[in-house]
Design a protein around this motif. Sequence first.
Motif, PDB file in Angstrom:
ATOM      1  N   GLU A 406      31.241  46.524 -11.776  1.00 58.03           N
ATOM      2  CA  GLU A 406      30.307  47.437 -12.440  1.00 58.03           C
ATOM      3  C   GLU A 406      30.571  47.513 -13.941  1.00 58.03           C
ATOM      4  OE1 GLU A 406      28.905  52.132 -12.356  1.00 58.03           O
ATOM      5  OE2 GLU A 406      30.421  51.403 -10.951  1.00 58.03           O
ATOM      6  N   THR A 407      31.826  47.721 -14.329  1.00 54.06           N
ATOM      7  CA  THR A 407      32.126  47.838 -15.766  1.00 54.06           C
ATOM      8  C   THR A 407      31.909  46.511 -16.482  1.00 54.06           C
ATOM      9  OG1 THR A 407      34.474  47.412 -15.304  1.00 54.06           O
ATOM     10  CG2 THR A 407      33.776  49.720 -15.444  1.00 54.06           C
ATOM     11  N   THR A 408      32.229  45.396 -15.817  1.00 52.89           N
ATOM     12  CA  THR A 408      32.030  44.092 -16.451  1.00 52.89           C
ATOM     13  C   THR A 408      30.548  43.783 -16.614  1.00 52.89           C
ATOM     14  OG1 THR A 408      34.110  43.329 -15.455  1.00 52.89           O
ATOM     15  CG2 THR A 408      32.635  41.650 -16.359  1.00 52.89           C
ATOM     16  N   LEU A 409      29.744  44.118 -15.604  1.00 52.19           N
ATOM     17  CA  LEU A 409      28.296  43.939 -15.732  1.00 52.19           C
ATOM     18  C   LEU A 409      27.774  44.751 -16.914  1.00 52.19           C
ATOM     19  CD1 LEU A 409      25.524  42.974 -14.725  1.00 52.19           C
ATOM     20  CD2 LEU A 409      25.483  44.967 -13.190  1.00 52.19           C
ATOM     21  N   LEU A 410      28.262  45.979 -17.036  1.00 53.75           N
ATOM     22  CA  LEU A 410      27.831  46.840 -18.137  1.00 53.75           C
ATOM     23  C   LEU A 410      28.200  46.230 -19.484  1.00 53.75           C
ATOM     24  CD1 LEU A 410      26.568  49.667 -18.758  1.00 53.75           C
ATOM     25  CD2 LEU A 410      28.915  50.538 -18.829  1.00 53.75           C
ATOM     26  N   THR A 411      29.444  45.749 -19.612  1.00 56.79           N
ATOM     27  CA  THR A 411      29.890  45.217 -20.905  1.00 56.79           C
ATOM     28  C   THR A 411      29.248  43.863 -21.218  1.00 56.79           C
ATOM     29  OG1 THR A 411      31.859  44.269 -19.843  1.00 56.79           O
ATOM     30  CG2 THR A 411      32.084  46.439 -20.860  1.00 56.79           C
ATOM     31  N   ILE A 412      28.949  43.066 -20.194  1.00 54.36           N
ATOM     32  CA  ILE A 412      28.288  41.777 -20.465  1.00 54.36           C
ATOM     33  C   ILE A 412      26.874  42.006 -20.986  1.00 54.36           C
ATOM     34  CG2 ILE A 412      27.297  39.748 -19.352  1.00 54.36           C
ATOM     35  CD1 ILE A 412      29.762  39.566 -17.630  1.00 54.36           C
ATOM     36  N   VAL A 413      26.136  42.934 -20.359  1.00 50.72           N
ATOM     37  CA  VAL A 413      24.793  43.237 -20.864  1.00 50.72           C
ATOM     38  C   VAL A 413      24.894  43.814 -22.273  1.00 50.72           C
ATOM     39  CG1 VAL A 413      22.707  44.597 -20.490  1.00 50.72           C
ATOM     40  CG2 VAL A 413      23.882  43.581 -18.543  1.00 50.72           C
TER      41      VAL A 413
END
Length: 888
Positions: A406-413
């Motif tokens: 979840e946090t990685t998806l957020l930071t990639i976007v």
Amino acid sequence: MFKRLHSFFRVLTQRRDFEDGMSEELRFHIEQYTDELVRAGMSPEKAARLAQQELGSLTNIKGDCREAFGVHLFDEFRRELSYAARLLRKTPGFTATALLTLAVCLGANLTIFAVIDSVLLRPLPFPAPSRLVTIFNTYPKAGVDRDGASLTNYYERRGHIPAFTLLSIYAYGTEIIGDPGSTAREQTMRVSPDFFDTLGLGPAIGRTFTDDETTSETNHVAILSDTYWRQRFNADPNVLGKQIRVNAVPRTVIGVLPPTFRFLSSEAQLVLPLASRPEDRLPSRRHSGGNVIQMIARLRPHATLAQAQSQLDAQNATLELDDPQAKMMADAGFCSVIVPLHSDHVAAIRPTLLLLQAGAMALLLIGAVNLVNLLLVRASSRVKELAVRQALGAGRGYLLSEVIVETTLLTIVGGLLGLAVGAGGIHLLRMFGADSLPLGSRIAFDARVALVGLLAAIIMGIVLAVPIAWFNLRRHLGNALQSESRGGTSGRDAQRMRHGFIVSQIALAFMLLAGAGLLGLSLERVMAVSPGFQPDHVLAGQILLPWATYPEAARLTFVESLMDSLSRLPGVLSAGVVNNVPFSGKSGKSAATVKGYIVRPGESARGHYSFGVAGDYFHAMGFSLRAGRFLTADDSRRSQRVCVVDEDFARHYWPNASAIGQSLWDGSEPGKDAEAFTVVGVVGGVKQAGLTEDQAQGAIYYPYSFRIGDSVFVAVRTSLPPESLGLALQKVVRQIDPDIPVNDLRSMETRITDSLAARRSPALLAGLFSGIALLLTAIGTYGVLSYAVAQRRREIGLRMALGAQPRQIRIQFLSLSLRLLATGTILGVIGAWLTGQAMQAVLFHVQPLNLAILGGAACLMGVVSLVACLLPSQRAANISPMEALSEE
């Protein structure tokens, strides 16, 4: 292993075929086993049931097959990714805030990183660039920190320093190129024959220069840049042997450089041989560099800088044994220095760039802290959900992977959005003049910068997951299940964590504010420095007079004609000519010998700014007269030698006497009395190299006929806006000689402004970073206190039902914010002091611990923090006891 990876990727890319094939194979095995049972005498219905029972669940078998191929990991990741996307869509406010924070913080870091990568990190575009070094002479006790090298140095050192495979020299310049009537002034380089061999990269077409082409009679050859070849010769492959006029002299094209060739920050369109006369190479000219000629060398594969330096020092010591100037040079602190070429070229801008990157990193830390606080608040609202999932069998590793995804998806976007912000930031920096930085032309948003941005986003996502996973996994399962979704008071550890993050935000924002304040104050003090002349309404441009058509007498005639024509031009109040105007970027110095001056023990000869002037230069520039008179146009025609010095020069040599009537010689040694110059005037000191020039170097102004150079600057004081006179000035020069253009036409105010670009841009960016940091700190403080109010809603309602007053509740939350503010400010003051110490190299007359700056930063942080906590405090005071107690 490669076969297994190939099989895995084949399954992923042909997933439908894999699933269909797996189902078909399972049906085949079931049918085969059923047929065997029927042949053994069992009924078809019973055989089918038994076959199904024996083989087990098809779903489980398929799962085992997927696990055998490793596909289950991909499926699990895809499921977690889909789940994380759904969670983010369910909270649009949180998602938008987080993405905006990430985009701004990562974009700011990418912008500065792109500059640092292009200027500091990327190697020079030559083979084995780390082996390239530059060598320069320095005379620190004479006030000359860098004096380049001389032709004599080149011929004495070439082939005599064992640590060098090759050694060469070069000099930047400008030349008038083109046929009569269509000339233009272009940037050029003059180089020694071994220049390209030293770099390890030569012409793509043709050849380099030879030693036979280094005299004034044989140097009629040229090498073109790829850009000039394409523009001027339309990329003609048969360009070799064609003629091109340089300073009215035909030169033969012998080579074309490759498209990728670019030496340091040079924009040279032509490369010419560095020609000289035998007398220019004599030992007496050993210390006549004047920071015009630069020297580079290539170290041998196993040689070190220390070895090369030792060998060069030994050679200098040997040459000085029979040098009549040896004592004078020793008193001046003479030595030759060898440093890496790349690091030397960017040395001046390195502290500023590292400072900006540190500021951008601080902004990223503030943004990360803000995101952690938001994620912790979000995780607190899901405590019961996660506890139920754990009770139903979800493992700790499973929950941990969900948080990371979840946090990685957020930071990639957010990182993808940050790429757009970074590209826009680079464009903005170009508007601020980033192209003028050393190697600034290489600054670009490319795949390398984008890859670094995406990697940083992924790492940031993993780092952000750590505190969230700790919060989710450390809670006691029974307590979490018994807690209520609203009204439960969060644990003390979670509160301390959130409060600690707020304190760190305040401290980091305080450091950024203080740093921006120091840079702003430094810029203000620089701009308050008087340049020593009146720059308003003054236009200056450079004119190159080729020696082939303008010997010394013709140069003086041209200057006199130009002054006469300009005096009749409408709007011109006064005009003059000088070898070099202040803030031109050239700051060479030369020696002078004062008659009767006795050098004190331990004192060395000094280098001074020396100029040749003609016309009404002093009035045109707005110099102040301290004593005597200015030079006039007639002084260039008189046999009597006179000069004007500035007050710094006069104060040094005649501290207790008048400078008027004193005598001096141009050079490091006294000459005949008839060759001495008599001082007839003293003018105010002028900042020649920049407003931050602290050392009083002293300047001498000679009549132009005694100080004729390759080019001149014309300065015009006008009653009109200076830029409006540019075309008229060009026309006047073309009327005198149609082949002579005027270049670098800028007002003196613009020159001063441009000289401050390296200070103005960091101050503006630091102010921008600190403004964003203030906003993020306010959001973080407001978010944490708002959540604290929401978590303690029932507790507050109960206290108010038992008699607590709204004012007491309000004071409680205000006191909490004040404690956080005080702690963060204390840490911020310590950090600001350390930051100021690190910034000393880029500050001008500003102490690292400035009480006014610290006080202003504390007040601003206090206002922002108090405003951020007013709404939550007021909301807590307005809670209705009945409503709070009736909520589940």
